[in-house]
Write an enzyme that holds these catalytic residues in place. Structure first.
Site, PDB file in Angstrom:
ATOM      1  N   GLY A 108      37.529  -1.233 -21.352  1.00 13.73           N
ATOM      2  CA  GLY A 108      38.064  -0.150 -20.526  1.00 13.73           C
ATOM      3  C   GLY A 108      37.123   0.311 -19.434  1.00 13.73           C
ATOM      4  O   GLY A 108      37.515   1.126 -18.597  1.00 13.73           O
ATOM      5  N   CYS A 109      35.912  -0.197 -19.402  1.00 15.96           N
ATOM      6  CA  CYS A 109      34.943   0.200 -18.378  1.00 15.96           C
ATOM      7  C   CYS A 109      35.328  -0.454 -17.047  1.00 15.96           C
ATOM      8  O   CYS A 109      35.393  -1.680 -16.943  1.00 15.96           O
ATOM      9  CB  CYS A 109      33.536  -0.224 -18.797  1.00 15.96           C
TER      10      CYS A 109
END
Length: 136
Positions: free
Chosen positions: A11-12
């Site tokens: 999700g980064c």
């Protein structure tokens, strides 16, 4: 073309841009979850090479930003133990190609190592959300 084992925080946004650049540059990326990998001192240590201990840490980690941990006052052994317990402390991404390991994404260094496609966008290991919101 290199096969890059790429340890990321799922999700980064920064890790997503880094992976996209690697793929656009013709490399094969095998993404793995940095946070759930069963790290040990011997498996984690090679990623940091000769870098000073403060450069091992994710400067956007809440524990670093709050001052709870001062990377300048931590020994290599202490740093590894802290990172195994709390992987958010690890500078990311961690990348491995064969026996060569690296922590962080310095596009100049990665280009010299395996080659990168030129881009107008700056791709680094500075947290995108941190820049936008001054948070992790």
């Amino acid at each position: 073309m290199a096969h890059v084992i790429f340890y990321e925080k799922p999700g980064c946004a920064g890790n997503a841009r880094q992976k996209a650049l690697l793929v656009a540059s013709g490399h094969e990326v095998e993404a793995r979850n940095l946070l759930t990998e069963p790290w040990s001192m011997s498996s984690l240590r090679p990623y940091f090479g000769a870098k000073p201990v403060p450069e091992w840490f994710n400067a956007s980690s809440p524990r670093i930003k709050s001052g709870e941990i001062d990377p300048d006052k931590v020994t290599p052994q202490q740093a590894l133990v802290m990172m195994i317990v709390d992987p958010v402390l690890i500078r990311r991404p961690l990348m491995r190609i064969g026996d060569h390991c690296e922590a962080g994404f310095d596009s100049t260094a990665v280009d010299a190592w395996i080659g990168l496609k030129r881009t107008d966008e700056t791709v680094s290991d500075v947290c995108v959300r941190s820049i936008a919101n001054d948070t992790v």
